[in-house]
Design a protein around this motif. Sequence first.
Motif, mmCIF file in Angstrom:
data_model
loop_
_atom_site.group_PDB
_atom_site.id
_atom_site.type_symbol
_atom_site.label_atom_id
_atom_site.label_comp_id
_atom_site.label_asym_id
_atom_site.label_seq_id
_atom_site.Cartn_x
_atom_site.Cartn_y
_atom_site.Cartn_z
ATOM 1 N N ARG A 192 52.570 47.790 49.688
ATOM 2 C CA ARG A 192 51.560 48.560 49.270
ATOM 3 C C ARG A 192 51.721 49.865 48.809
ATOM 4 O O ARG A 192 51.083 50.437 48.200
ATOM 5 C CB ARG A 192 50.578 48.425 50.549
ATOM 6 N N HIS A 193 52.827 50.563 49.491
ATOM 7 C CA HIS A 193 52.905 52.028 49.264
ATOM 8 C C HIS A 193 53.701 52.113 47.818
ATOM 9 O O HIS A 193 53.357 53.479 47.499
ATOM 10 C CB HIS A 193 54.106 52.496 50.298
ATOM 11 N N ARG A 194 53.952 51.100 46.932
ATOM 12 C CA ARG A 194 54.168 51.322 45.523
ATOM 13 C C ARG A 194 52.892 51.323 44.701
ATOM 14 O O ARG A 194 53.039 51.587 43.380
ATOM 15 C CB ARG A 194 54.938 50.233 45.118
ATOM 16 N N PHE A 195 51.809 51.102 45.311
ATOM 17 C CA PHE A 195 50.604 51.212 44.439
ATOM 18 C C PHE A 195 49.755 52.328 44.899
ATOM 19 O O PHE A 195 48.603 52.395 44.290
ATOM 20 C CB PHE A 195 49.668 49.914 44.586
ATOM 21 N N VAL A 196 50.195 53.226 45.489
ATOM 22 C CA VAL A 196 49.186 54.644 45.999
ATOM 23 C C VAL A 196 49.993 55.722 45.574
ATOM 24 O O VAL A 196 51.122 55.763 45.281
ATOM 25 C CB VAL A 196 49.210 54.533 47.575
ATOM 26 N N ASP A 197 49.379 56.774 45.490
ATOM 27 C CA ASP A 197 49.914 58.012 45.073
ATOM 28 C C ASP A 197 50.874 58.598 46.240
ATOM 29 O O ASP A 197 50.680 58.221 47.441
ATOM 30 C CB ASP A 197 48.774 59.138 44.858
ATOM 31 N N GLU A 209 40.375 38.071 38.808
ATOM 32 C CA GLU A 209 40.048 39.024 39.600
ATOM 33 C C GLU A 209 39.125 40.093 38.670
ATOM 34 O O GLU A 209 39.888 40.498 37.441
ATOM 35 C CB GLU A 209 41.322 39.737 40.069
ATOM 36 N N ILE A 210 38.254 40.403 39.285
ATOM 37 C CA ILE A 210 37.325 41.474 38.621
ATOM 38 C C ILE A 210 37.636 42.770 39.180
ATOM 39 O O ILE A 210 37.183 42.863 40.598
ATOM 40 C CB ILE A 210 35.603 41.093 38.804
ATOM 41 N N GLY A 211 38.063 43.621 38.628
ATOM 42 C CA GLY A 211 38.571 45.062 39.068
ATOM 43 C C GLY A 211 39.938 45.178 39.640
ATOM 44 O O GLY A 211 40.206 44.991 40.803
ATOM 45 N N THR A 212 40.945 45.365 38.737
ATOM 46 C CA THR A 212 42.043 45.458 38.775
ATOM 47 C C THR A 212 42.605 46.641 39.675
ATOM 48 O O THR A 212 43.410 46.434 40.337
ATOM 49 C CB THR A 212 42.908 45.433 37.384
ATOM 50 N N GLY A 213 41.952 47.596 39.359
ATOM 51 C CA GLY A 213 42.470 49.007 40.412
ATOM 52 C C GLY A 213 43.752 49.361 40.060
ATOM 53 O O GLY A 213 44.331 49.479 38.730
ATOM 54 N N CYS A 214 44.581 49.398 41.108
ATOM 55 C CA CYS A 214 45.804 50.016 40.739
ATOM 56 C C CYS A 214 46.852 48.712 40.744
ATOM 57 O O CYS A 214 48.242 48.799 40.696
ATOM 58 C CB CYS A 214 46.556 50.931 42.224
ATOM 59 N N GLY A 215 46.436 47.547 40.853
ATOM 60 C CA GLY A 215 47.153 46.183 40.802
ATOM 61 C C GLY A 215 47.760 45.776 41.847
ATOM 62 O O GLY A 215 48.447 44.719 41.748
#
Length: 258
Positions: free
Chosen positions: A72-77, A130-136
């Motif tokens: 998960r840390h690879r998908f956040v700032d 999926e509706i809403g990819t966001g950061c993936g």
Amino acid sequence: MATQRPSFPVRLKPTASAALQGRTSSVPMRPAVLSSTPSMASDAVRDRMVQKLAAQGISDVRVLRAMGAVERHRFVDSALVNQAYEDTSLPIGLGQTISKPNVVARMIELLLGAPALNGKPNDRLGRVMEIGTGCGYQAAVLSHVASEVYSIERLRGLHEKARANLRPFRLATVHLLLGDGMIGYAKGAPYAGIIAAAGGESVPEEWISQLAVGGRIVAPTHAASGGQALVVIDKTAVGVQRRVLEAVHFVPLKSGIA
């Protein structure tokens, strides 16, 4: 009669249809733990997150394995990396958030409880929208439990961010689409499951029509109390069954591309 679909996996081509506007992309996948530079420290923290999810009631082994496989840390700032494995939502830009791990796990576990998988606890889902990819992040988790994932994002900036986040992992079964999630993606239908990361007044009829018989929708919708509630919709041979579950809080479901 159902229209014939192309074989999968495929690389989606741009389309000007009403069901999708803008660019589409396919992210090639390698079937392995999603880690480009494994860290023993992050592995330990992620293992603790999975243990906490199990303690909170997530019992499907497929979900726990998927949550443990995706970093998960690879998908956040970078400034939020230290909070990546806490059970909290985090900002990802453009007024959007990455959902709490418990919410992601809960919704995917519900999705895996679809009638089509009853009595088949070791099976994978078929094609999921999926509706809403966001950061993936959720798309990456879904790739471990579904044969194909079509993920639609209406915000161009987040669509590009998800592409960048997922590109190193070569997810060939994940297809990222820039488009209006409220009208779904009819060309990929029927779907074994539909999962939404944004809540509207109700579940769009387009989603229900694109769901396969035996499939399930898991989505937040407005509740009578004025907040949001998680809703599960099962499509059976004799009609549609709907259940309202616990209160949740998601960003609003909106139409169009921005």
